[in-house]
Motif scaffolding. Structure first.
Motif, PDB file in Angstrom:
ATOM      1  N   GLY A 178       0.828  -1.200   0.000  1.00  0.00           N
ATOM      2  CA  GLY A 178       0.000   0.000   0.000  1.00  0.00           C
ATOM      3  C   GLY A 178       0.858   1.243   0.000  1.00  0.00           C
ATOM      4  O   GLY A 178       2.097   1.173  -0.023  1.00  0.00           O
ATOM      5  N   GLY A 179       0.217   2.389   0.036  1.00  0.00           N
ATOM      6  CA  GLY A 179       0.926   3.657   0.024  1.00  0.00           C
ATOM      7  C   GLY A 179       1.113   4.218   1.426  1.00  0.00           C
ATOM      8  O   GLY A 179       0.440   3.820   2.381  1.00  0.00           O
ATOM      9  N   LYS A 180       2.035   5.154   1.525  1.00  0.00           N
ATOM     10  CA  LYS A 180       2.305   5.789   2.810  1.00  0.00           C
ATOM     11  C   LYS A 180       1.160   6.686   3.234  1.00  0.00           C
ATOM     12  O   LYS A 180       0.873   6.819   4.436  1.00  0.00           O
ATOM     13  CB  LYS A 180       3.604   6.593   2.709  1.00  0.00           C
ATOM     14  N   ARG A 181       0.489   7.308   2.295  1.00  0.00           N
ATOM     15  CA  ARG A 181      -0.600   8.223   2.621  1.00  0.00           C
ATOM     16  C   ARG A 181      -1.706   7.496   3.379  1.00  0.00           C
ATOM     17  O   ARG A 181      -2.327   8.067   4.272  1.00  0.00           O
ATOM     18  CB  ARG A 181      -1.132   8.843   1.327  1.00  0.00           C
ATOM     19  N   GLU A 182      -1.947   6.251   3.044  1.00  0.00           N
ATOM     20  CA  GLU A 182      -2.993   5.484   3.721  1.00  0.00           C
ATOM     21  C   GLU A 182      -2.694   5.339   5.213  1.00  0.00           C
ATOM     22  O   GLU A 182      -3.576   5.514   6.062  1.00  0.00           O
ATOM     23  CB  GLU A 182      -3.097   4.103   3.070  1.00  0.00           C
ATOM     24  N   VAL A 183      -1.437   5.020   5.543  1.00  0.00           N
ATOM     25  CA  VAL A 183      -1.061   4.854   6.946  1.00  0.00           C
ATOM     26  C   VAL A 183      -1.064   6.195   7.663  1.00  0.00           C
ATOM     27  O   VAL A 183      -1.503   6.306   8.814  1.00  0.00           O
ATOM     28  CB  VAL A 183       0.324   4.186   7.041  1.00  0.00           C
ATOM     29  N   LEU A 184      -0.577   7.240   6.995  1.00  0.00           N
ATOM     30  CA  LEU A 184      -0.519   8.569   7.607  1.00  0.00           C
ATOM     31  C   LEU A 184      -1.912   9.079   7.957  1.00  0.00           C
ATOM     32  O   LEU A 184      -2.148   9.600   9.061  1.00  0.00           O
ATOM     33  CB  LEU A 184       0.186   9.537   6.652  1.00  0.00           C
ATOM     34  N   GLU A 185      -2.857   8.927   7.045  1.00  0.00           N
ATOM     35  CA  GLU A 185      -4.210   9.384   7.314  1.00  0.00           C
ATOM     36  C   GLU A 185      -4.881   8.523   8.388  1.00  0.00           C
ATOM     37  O   GLU A 185      -5.684   9.023   9.179  1.00  0.00           O
ATOM     38  CB  GLU A 185      -5.029   9.352   6.022  1.00  0.00           C
ATOM     39  N   ARG A 186      -4.546   7.247   8.400  1.00  0.00           N
ATOM     40  CA  ARG A 186      -5.122   6.370   9.423  1.00  0.00           C
ATOM     41  C   ARG A 186      -4.671   6.811  10.823  1.00  0.00           C
ATOM     42  O   ARG A 186      -5.448   6.777  11.783  1.00  0.00           O
ATOM     43  CB  ARG A 186      -4.661   4.936   9.164  1.00  0.00           C
ATOM     44  N   ILE A 187      -3.429   7.267  10.944  1.00  0.00           N
ATOM     45  CA  ILE A 187      -2.918   7.696  12.252  1.00  0.00           C
ATOM     46  C   ILE A 187      -3.545   9.021  12.678  1.00  0.00           C
ATOM     47  O   ILE A 187      -4.044   9.155  13.806  1.00  0.00           O
ATOM     48  CB  ILE A 187      -1.386   7.806  12.206  1.00  0.00           C
ATOM     49  N   LEU A 188      -3.517  10.018  11.785  1.00  0.00           N
ATOM     50  CA  LEU A 188      -3.933  11.373  12.161  1.00  0.00           C
ATOM     51  C   LEU A 188      -5.450  11.551  12.151  1.00  0.00           C
ATOM     52  O   LEU A 188      -5.985  12.322  12.948  1.00  0.00           O
ATOM     53  CB  LEU A 188      -3.277  12.388  11.226  1.00  0.00           C
ATOM     54  N   GLU A 189      -6.138  10.871  11.263  1.00  0.00           N
ATOM     55  CA  GLU A 189      -7.577  11.056  11.150  1.00  0.00           C
ATOM     56  C   GLU A 189      -8.378   9.922  11.777  1.00  0.00           C
ATOM     57  O   GLU A 189      -9.599  10.010  11.860  1.00  0.00           O
ATOM     58  CB  GLU A 189      -7.974  11.195   9.674  1.00  0.00           C
ATOM     59  N   GLY A 190      -7.685   8.879  12.214  1.00  0.00           N
ATOM     60  CA  GLY A 190      -8.397   7.753  12.774  1.00  0.00           C
ATOM     61  C   GLY A 190      -8.017   7.448  14.205  1.00  0.00           C
ATOM     62  O   GLY A 190      -8.637   7.930  15.154  1.00  0.00           O
ATOM     63  N   ASP A 191      -6.975   6.670  14.380  1.00  0.00           N
ATOM     64  CA  ASP A 191      -6.669   6.119  15.692  1.00  0.00           C
ATOM     65  C   ASP A 191      -6.066   7.127  16.663  1.00  0.00           C
ATOM     66  O   ASP A 191      -6.154   6.937  17.878  1.00  0.00           O
ATOM     67  CB  ASP A 191      -5.725   4.921  15.525  1.00  0.00           C
ATOM     68  N   TRP A 192      -5.424   8.174  16.161  1.00  0.00           N
ATOM     69  CA  TRP A 192      -4.916   9.233  17.048  1.00  0.00           C
ATOM     70  C   TRP A 192      -5.453  10.587  16.598  1.00  0.00           C
ATOM     71  O   TRP A 192      -4.724  11.570  16.505  1.00  0.00           O
ATOM     72  CB  TRP A 192      -3.383   9.232  17.059  1.00  0.00           C
ATOM     73  N   ARG A 193      -6.755  10.601  16.349  1.00  0.00           N
ATOM     74  CA  ARG A 193      -7.397  11.838  15.898  1.00  0.00           C
ATOM     75  C   ARG A 193      -7.417  12.900  16.990  1.00  0.00           C
ATOM     76  O   ARG A 193      -7.581  14.086  16.702  1.00  0.00           O
ATOM     77  CB  ARG A 193      -8.822  11.532  15.436  1.00  0.00           C
ATOM     78  N   HIS A 194      -7.270  12.470  18.254  1.00  0.00           N
ATOM     79  CA  HIS A 194      -7.237  13.443  19.350  1.00  0.00           C
ATOM     80  C   HIS A 194      -5.850  14.057  19.527  1.00  0.00           C
ATOM     81  O   HIS A 194      -5.667  14.882  20.419  1.00  0.00           O
ATOM     82  CB  HIS A 194      -7.684  12.775  20.651  1.00  0.00           C
ATOM     83  N   GLY A 195      -4.883  13.664  18.690  1.00  0.00           N
ATOM     84  CA  GLY A 195      -3.576  14.304  18.708  1.00  0.00           C
ATOM     85  C   GLY A 195      -2.464  13.362  19.149  1.00  0.00           C
ATOM     86  O   GLY A 195      -2.703  12.292  19.719  1.00  0.00           O
ATOM     87  N   LEU A 196      -1.240  13.768  18.866  1.00  0.00           N
ATOM     88  CA  LEU A 196      -0.056  13.030  19.282  1.00  0.00           C
ATOM     89  C   LEU A 196       0.628  13.764  20.425  1.00  0.00           C
ATOM     90  O   LEU A 196       0.617  14.996  20.489  1.00  0.00           O
ATOM     91  CB  LEU A 196       0.926  12.868  18.115  1.00  0.00           C
ATOM     92  N   THR A 197       1.238  13.021  21.320  1.00  0.00           N
ATOM     93  CA  THR A 197       1.912  13.618  22.466  1.00  0.00           C
ATOM     94  C   THR A 197       3.334  14.041  22.079  1.00  0.00           C
ATOM     95  O   THR A 197       3.857  13.654  21.024  1.00  0.00           O
ATOM     96  CB  THR A 197       1.970  12.621  23.636  1.00  0.00           C
ATOM     97  N   LEU A 198       3.950  14.825  22.969  1.00  0.00           N
ATOM     98  CA  LEU A 198       5.334  15.238  22.733  1.00  0.00           C
ATOM     99  C   LEU A 198       6.272  14.034  22.679  1.00  0.00           C
ATOM    100  O   LEU A 198       7.251  14.037  21.922  1.00  0.00           O
ATOM    101  CB  LEU A 198       5.787  16.195  23.838  1.00  0.00           C
ATOM    102  N   ARG A 199       5.995  13.023  23.468  1.00  0.00           N
ATOM    103  CA  ARG A 199       6.846  11.836  23.446  1.00  0.00           C
ATOM    104  C   ARG A 199       6.711  11.090  22.126  1.00  0.00           C
ATOM    105  O   ARG A 199       7.695  10.577  21.587  1.00  0.00           O
ATOM    106  CB  ARG A 199       6.468  10.913  24.608  1.00  0.00           C
ATOM    107  N   GLN A 200       5.515  11.015  21.584  1.00  0.00           N
ATOM    108  CA  GLN A 200       5.337  10.379  20.283  1.00  0.00           C
ATOM    109  C   GLN A 200       6.061  11.163  19.189  1.00  0.00           C
ATOM    110  O   GLN A 200       6.685  10.570  18.296  1.00  0.00           O
ATOM    111  CB  GLN A 200       3.843  10.275  19.955  1.00  0.00           C
ATOM    112  N   LEU A 201       5.991  12.481  19.255  1.00  0.00           N
ATOM    113  CA  LEU A 201       6.687  13.297  18.270  1.00  0.00           C
ATOM    114  C   LEU A 201       8.199  13.110  18.370  1.00  0.00           C
ATOM    115  O   LEU A 201       8.905  13.072  17.354  1.00  0.00           O
ATOM    116  CB  LEU A 201       6.318  14.768  18.464  1.00  0.00           C
TER     117      LEU A 201
END
Length: 493
Positions: free
Chosen positions: A99-122
């Protein structure tokens, strides 16, 4: 009744690991977009691991932080899962198929971590990018030295200094706490320690907000500003550390009016450099950082030249023994166990005249005595005739460079800056009347994938004389910055 004015007081607390950055921040999407598809999947599975899932909880169905109804949630492109195990299975399925990278990126930001990423994750995202691209930053090697006049006197008398006696015992949590106390009066910072997956290094990522006060509601873009990030690498069992300041990409967000110090890379780097030896110091055991005149983009280069395996005395001509390019030792009294430089150039060993030719019964191979293969330290395996002049020149190159600039040397320098302090001839007879200045008269910069290797090739082609080359051009002194006066490299404070 007038509203009371809010009083802001400085706090020594660092930025928390669970401080979330909204997933809709463009800078967050850009930071994650630097990683490959496989790296994004590996990070997501790391966040969902049983040991980390409590710290990086994904957005689940019925989460109190969501205000949508179940019907509205089902209409979203990525409906919320019910359990962490279900989310983990989704990313394992993505890993098994293409698959493509865009699929995984959107799944992270718009799906499973839609409430945001923490400083530690960044921070984990940035360190994963460093593992995937080890030449993405320029690192400066600094030497950790103990401040003890008595040890300096004894070391100067003996001509050497014991490295193991200079190494403080570092406990990660205690060091970060001490470093936080040193910089808390100037800035607020977030600290993240991680072990490199490919090198014997421990990374410390420091994100700085340029105010010791509790920050007001700021733009989320500030947390992804690479100009506010400082990296410190601690190699195993050696008195050196490596520091780097990430270059800012794109426009910097506007700083709040309460800014106390500038967030340019030089100020941040100076702040961290001054605080590191103080954080490592203890009563009656003080340390300082000394410059080593070596900076490179390649971390393996710093490990080879300023690491636990060798010192600057094992470079240049002696590198053929340090890199195990030849058997034996130059101090070995048994000549049978030592390969001469001439034998090394001719292929590492000699054979009796025509021995293998007679055994193989191939008379055409008798001409191979005049055509020799290039040594193993060369970058190619083509055969070239060795004339007396080329043979003599190659012997001189081997004696000056050793394995520096060859395929056997894993430490290529990408830049070499030279400053000459010799004043131009002004016609003054009295030397005291000559103007003395530390400003360079001439500055030269050599850049490329392997600077020493390029200079070595020039010497092999006869463009430059290897006998007259200074040691800082042959890789013997293992420096990337040289200040020269009267033909000799001088150390500038």
């Amino acid at each position: 009744m007038a509203r009371p004015r809010t009083v802001r007081a400085p706090t020594s607390a660092s930025l928390p690991n669970n401080l979330r950055i909204p997933s809709t921040s463009p800078s967050l999407s850009k930071t994650l977009g630097k990683l490959s598809r496989q790296s994004l999947l590996d990070l997501a599975l790391t966040w969902l691991d049983d040991q980390n899932s409590a710290s990086f909880v994904p957005f689940l169905k019925g989460d109190e932080r969501g205000s949508r109804d179940d019907d509205d949630d089902e209409a979203l492109p990525y409906p919320a899962a019910e359990t962490v195990e279900e989310v983990r299975q989704i990313y394992e399925d993505l890993q098994e198929r293409k698959g493509g990278k865009r699929e995984v990126l959107e799944r992270i930001l718009e799906g499973d971590w839609r409430h945001g990423l923490t400083l530690r994750q960044l921070a984990m995202v940035d360190l994963r990018y460093m593992d995937d691209h080890p030449s993405s930053l320029r690192w400066t090697a600094l030497e950790l030295s103990r401040i003890d006049p008595r040890r300096k006197e004894s070391a100067s008398k003996n001509g050497s200094e014991d490295w193991s006696a200079n190494l403080p015992r570092i406990q990660a949590a205690s060091f970060v706490k001490a470093l936080q106390q040193e910089v808390a009066s100037l800035v607020k910072a977030h600290y993240h320690l991680a072990r490199s997956s490919t090198l014997p290094l421990t990374f410390l990522r420091i994100f700085v907000v340029d105010s010791p006060y509790q920050p007001p509601q700021q733009s989320p873009e500030i947390f992804a500003d690479s100009a506010r990030i400082i990296y410190v690498a601690f190699p195993d069992s050696c008195p050196f550390i490596y520091t780097s300041v990430a270059a800012s990409t794109g426009a910097k967000p506007a700083a709040p009016p309460s800014t106390s110090i500038a967030t340019d890379s030089r100020s941040l780097q100076r702040l961290v450099r001054d605080a590191i030896p103080k954080a490592l110091s203890r009563p009656h055991e003080r340390y300082t950082l000394k410059a080593t005149a070596l900076a490179a983009k390649n971390l393996p280069t710093l490990l080879a030249l300023r690491g636990p395996g060798r010192s600057t005395a094992a470079n240049g001509s002696f590198s053929i023994f340090a890199d195990a390019a030849l058997e034996g030792s130059p101090l070995d009294p048994r000549p049978a166990d030592t390969v001469s430089a001439e034998d090394h150039i001719l292929g590492g060993q000699r054979r009796p005249l025509g021995t293998e030719d007679k055994e193989n019964g191939d008379p055409e191979n008798s001409a191979s005595q005049k055509v020799c293969k290039r040594p193993s330290s060369r970058r190619d395996t083509d055969t070239v005739p060795l004339t007396p002049d080329s043979k003599k020149r190659r012997l001189a190159v081997e004696s000056r460079f050793g394995t520096a600039g060859s395929s056997l040397n894993p430490a290529p320098l990408d830049r070499l800056d030279v400053r000459f302090l010799d004043a131009l001839d002004s016609g003054l007879e009295d030397e005291e009347e000559q103007p003395s200045s530390t400003h360079p008269v001439v500055s030269l910069s050599f850049t490329g994938s392997d600077v020493i290797g390029g200079i070595r090739q020039l010497a092999e082609l006869g463009v430059v004389d290897p006998h007259r080359m200074p040691s800082w051009l042959t890789g013997e002194e293992a420096v990337s910055m040289a200040t020269v006066k009267s033909g000799q490299r001088v150390k500038m404070s």
